[in-house]
Structures are given as structure tokens and as C-alpha cells.
Design an enzyme around this catalytic site. Sequence first.
Site, short mmCIF file in Angstrom:
data_model
loop_
_atom_site.label_atom_id
_atom_site.label_comp_id
_atom_site.label_asym_id
_atom_site.label_seq_id
_atom_site.Cartn_x
_atom_site.Cartn_y
_atom_site.Cartn_z
N LYS A 88 23.85 61.76 -86.55
CA LYS A 88 24.55 61.66 -85.26
C LYS A 88 25.43 60.42 -85.17
CE LYS A 88 22.65 65.31 -83.24
NZ LYS A 88 23.46 66.44 -82.75
N SER A 99 19.29 66.19 -92.25
CA SER A 99 20.05 65.62 -91.12
C SER A 99 19.36 64.42 -90.46
CB SER A 99 20.34 66.70 -90.09
OG SER A 99 19.13 67.27 -89.62
N GLU A 144 25.13 63.25 -73.61
CA GLU A 144 23.96 64.11 -73.40
C GLU A 144 23.09 63.97 -74.64
OE1 GLU A 144 26.60 65.18 -74.93
OE2 GLU A 144 25.67 66.16 -76.65
C1 LIG Z 1 17.99 65.25 -87.04
C2 LIG Z 1 18.80 66.26 -86.30
N1 LIG Z 1 19.28 67.32 -86.96
C3 LIG Z 1 19.99 68.26 -86.34
C4 LIG Z 1 20.24 68.20 -84.99
C5 LIG Z 1 21.00 69.32 -84.36
O1 LIG Z 1 22.31 69.01 -84.00
P1 LIG Z 1 23.54 69.53 -84.83
O2 LIG Z 1 23.38 71.01 -84.96
O3 LIG Z 1 24.73 69.17 -83.99
O4 LIG Z 1 23.57 68.87 -86.12
C6 LIG Z 1 19.79 67.10 -84.26
C7 LIG Z 1 20.06 67.00 -82.82
O5 LIG Z 1 19.51 66.28 -82.08
C8 LIG Z 1 19.05 66.12 -84.94
O6 LIG Z 1 18.56 65.05 -84.29
#
Ligand SMILES: Cc1ncc(COP(=O)(O)O)c(C=O)c1O
Lengths: 253, 393
Positions: free
Chosen positions: B89, B377, B111
Site C-alpha cells: 500500500k 502483498s 479510507e
Molecule cells: C496485505 C494486503 N493485500 C491486499 C490487500 C487488498 O487490496 P488490493 O486488492 O488493492 O491490493 C490489502 C488491503 O488492505 C492488504 O492489506
Amino acid sequence: MTRIDKKLQEKKTLLSIYFTAGYPKLEDTVPILEMLESNGVDMVEIGLPFSDPLADGSTIQASSTQALKNGMSTQKLFEQLEGIREKISMPLILMGYFNPVLQYGVENFCKKCEEIGIDGVILPDLPLAEYQEHYQTIFEKYGLANIFLITPQTSEARIKELDAASKGFIYMVSSASVTGSKQGFGVEQTSYFNRIAALKLKKPQLVGFGITNKETFQTATKHAKGAIIGSAFIKMLTETGVSGISSFVKGIR
Amino acid sequence: MKYNVNEKGYYGDFGGAYIPEMLYPNVEELRQNYLKVMAEASFQEEFQELLKEYVGRPTPLYFAKRLSAKYNTKIYLKREDLCHTGAHKVNNTIGQILMAKRLDKNRIIAETGAGQHGVATATVCALMGLECIVYMGEIDIKRQAPNVARMKMLGATVVPATSGSKTLKDATNEAIRDWINNPTNTHYIIGSVVGPHPYPDMVARFQSVISQEIKNQLQKKENREAPDYVIACVGGGSNAAGAYYHYLDTPEVGIIAVEAAGKGVQTGESAATSALGKTGIIHGSKTLLMQTPDGQITEPYSISAGLDYPGVGPMHAHLYASGRGEFISVTDEDAMQAGLELCKLEGIIPAIETSHALAIFKTRTFKPDAIVVVNLSGRGDKDLNTYIDYFKL
Ligand SMILES: Cc1ncc(COP(=O)(O)O)c(C=O)c1O
């Protein structure tokens, strides 16, 4: 001439009321319309409730949530309004968010509005560019007026564009806020009202957002053709119910 | 540029800017400036410097030996969990805070679902000395308590969203309302590739550093830039967009998106938007979303706060509708087990969002010599309470 245009030509200040269809009770929609007309209201915006009303404050959010719980839907509203032109002669405008219209089918929606005798729509999240590119021809085929909003932040160039595109009138949002949140009008609003009046737009303006009583109604309509009351009317419905409509309207003008 | 955005802000039939007039000046200002600003040398210099020195990029592309052995394929993990603040993020919030400064905004709103985006926003606001207000669903405030505390420590104000399902969708509604109420001094840092154009494109560009690095790293490790597959979880879709970005128009690279099935796609408690959604408008974008036949947005469910969203960004709607992407959904149970498996096999505790992507190996087989990149992620620190409750640890 359309019902909206005819109304706008009357030599008087117009009072328009917004209310959420199906609120407080599912079957209140038509009785409310009848009472508004018999009490001399000039026009109405019938709110099509939406689960996620981005431009609305807590009052209209709550009335929308309740209306949906009561079972209101686009289909249901059209059923309730079947034959409404035998009872009501003032202009009727539907106001709501674009997604329910999209799901109903834009063409079906416009067609149904024409059949029932709906004169116009206000869809805040269907902006000018998307409207012109994808939907204008459909709306026009069924003679449905699409009314656009301007705000204190709208540039003069864009106001001119919206003035040209808007059918009937321009919905002049009084202040930078969601519905129902500002108390009273200060110098900021009056200078905005004066600025817009000086532009001598082609379409008359109706001021909405923040009109709560006689005083704000008078300030708003000093230059504008009329004003729209929404959240304050819904608050009254919540507190008093439909029996309070007559004295509410008399309190405004 | 077949799968990327066009000049009108659309990915195929999806995208656009379905916003009330109150938001038009802000969104239009952004639309007219974002590409220009991002192209400025001084912007790029500052952005790259912060990504390197502050975020800790490039993040490793780690060959997961034991996981690969178990599933008989070559699995690389793109370690976004090692970014400062613990998830991808921050790539976006660094970019957007620099954008906000160039647009002379001094008040930042955001948000958040899992709280990762809220933390990443609070972090960059602290870094730049800007006021920060984060909207967060009341339910998420409870299930992501450590992140709420982190935001507060970083000086942000956390405002609970109490409407609707009290999760990410509602927090986004509240942030949009705040922006309507504060039209001149405020920049809204959206946390995913959602919202009106230009947000999906701008956020995807800031996140595209992920696939840029994967290309460079694979070149060194495997002597090729393109893997056979890139896999990512999709909430709104920002980590996925970043991981796919430079491969969108490289058809040899299989794109796999993993959504949250919650308790099962057909249970009524799910967030599997591609399986359950229809084209509509959510948060200013025409995209796939979960809704009733009447067009009311339905409440999603996932054990993972970051995936608990009833829509996907328009890029992903297009990848799905065009068949370019393969969309799979994974239940709470499978995701939790996959998360635990990564702990045991690789010594990495993933975020529950990411665990969904990892669960793919249970259902989908890959050739032994296939190169499969999973975008890791985020890390699981914020999810410890959920892991503890789930596994009775
Ligand atoms: C670690 C992590 N992965 C994925 C997401 C999902 O968001 P996005 O689909 O925008 O990557 C989040 C959202 O809070 C997250 O914290």
C-alpha cells in the site's frame, strides 16, 4: 411546452420538496404527493432510494435505508406511480443515483417514466460527459428532462456548459457539502447566489441543500426562481409523520 | 495498450468517472495534472528516492524452495511484505502524497479496510507533516485493532464508519462525503485501483514498480523477464494491478486473480466479485460489483478485511470480461490454511489477504518448470488476532 417549463414560467417563487419514496412507510409515496400538491407545493423530487448515497448526509441516508427495508425498489415505485397523472398535476421529478437506473435498463427506465408522466430526473452521479456520450439520445427520445447540478466550486465555463445541457432548470447546490449538513446561509452563500444571478443563465435556477425554514428559503430565492427542501422535510416526516405536511409547508411561505 | 486505460479513462467497457458535480473540480484537477506531474523529473527523483531509502525498495523476489518442492513448480514470492509499514500500500501513498503536495493540498483523507492503507497514509502524512483523517468501518476497527493503534501513534485521526456493513465500502462512502464537504484544501488518497478516473490508472502506475522490479529480478535469476504466471489477491486490486502492470500486454504471461470466496461463493457470505457481480457503478467507477437485481450494492463478507469489498477496480473487470485474466476464488478456510502453510514452510507470516493468493496451489497445478510469481502483498502482523482466534493458538 413541458410541465416543468410551464411551471417555471409562472410568476412566483417555486417551492419544491424532495422526499424518499417508500418512507416512512412503503405506501406513503402517493399520499405524500397528494398532500404536497393540495398544500400548494409547486414541484417534487421523488427520491429513488439507494444503498450507498454518496452525496447525502445522515438524514437522507437513514430514510433511504428505511425505504429499502420497507421494500422500495425502482419496480415498486413505478407500480405505485401507475395512474398518478389522474391525481397529480404538478411536475414530477425522480432523483436518485445512477446504478439502479442502469440495472433497470436506461431505455426501459425512460420509457416507463414517459408512460407514467414523470417529467424529469436528477441523477447526481451521472455526469455531463458520460450522459452526453452514452445516454442523452435515449433520454430525449422519451422526452425526459435531465437536470444538472452546479456548486459553488463549479467554474464559469462549466456552468455555461451545464446551463446549455440542463433541461428545464439548473439545480444549484447551495454550499460545498452533502445534503442536510450546513446550518443557515452566510456571506459565502449570498455572494455565490449573487454571482450566479449576475451570469444571467438561460435556465432558471432552483437552490437546494441547506434549505431548512422560511429564512433560508427566502435568502435562497432572492435571486433564484425557487428552492428545494429535502432533509428538513424528511426530518419532519420522521418526527411528525405525514400529518405534519400541511403545517410544514405553511411554515415555509 | 490493449488492457490498459484509454484516454477517456476506460478499460474496455469499464471505468469512467461517475461522480456528483460536487467532486468534479477536484477529480478534474487531478485528471488534468496527474500524468504531467508524474512525468516531472523532480517528481520521479523524489518518488524513487523515497521508495529506495524510506520504503526499502527494491523488495526481494525470493525463490520459495520448500513451497516449490511441495507443489512441484518454481514459485517466486515478490516480497511486498518487506516494504516499510508491511504491505504494498505504501508505494501508492508515497506517490499520492507527493501528488497532493504538488497540487497544494494540506489535508489528507483516506479510507481503509485492513488498516494497511490507513497506516501507509498516516505514515506518509507524518513524513510530510500533513493532517490525516482515516475513515474505517466499525467492524474493521475491531478486527484490525493493532493497525488502528498504529494510525493513532502516527498522528492520524481515525473516524469510524457506522453506516451499511460498517466495512471498507462504507469507509469509502464516508471518505467521499468528506471530500464533498471539503472541496478545496483536501486530497483523497484512495487505497486501491478503484474510484473515478484517474484514480485507477494513477494508483496502478504507482504500484507498477512491483512488476518493473519483477522483470529486472527475473532477468537476473532466470535470464528472462516474463514469468509464466503472476498471481495476486484482489480486493480492489492494487497489488494485483502493480504485479500485472508490465505484463498486461504480454500474452505469454498468465494472469491469475484470486478473490475472497468468504464462506463459499454461493453462501451469501462472500466477496467473490467476478463470480457474483454484474456491471454497475460503485464509488464513481463503472465496473463489476455485487448488487441486487434492483441495483442496490450488497454487503460482502470475507475473513480478510482488505478483500471485504463488493467491487473490483475497472482494470480487473476488463481482465475478467475479456478473458485475459483467470479469476479464482478462495474460501476463508483455504486461505487460513495456506497462510499457516507458508509460515511452516518458508518462515513467513503472510497477511490474510495474501494467504488467499497462496491458496491457489491447493486447487491449481502448474508445470514443474513453470515460473510462478506470487505477489506477497503484505505481512500478517496485523492479522495475529484473527489467526489466534481461528487456530486457537
Ligand atoms: C496485505 C494486503 N493485500 C491486499 C490487500 C487488498 O487490496 P488490493 O486488492 O488493492 O491490493 C490489502 C488491503 O488492505 C492488504 O492489506
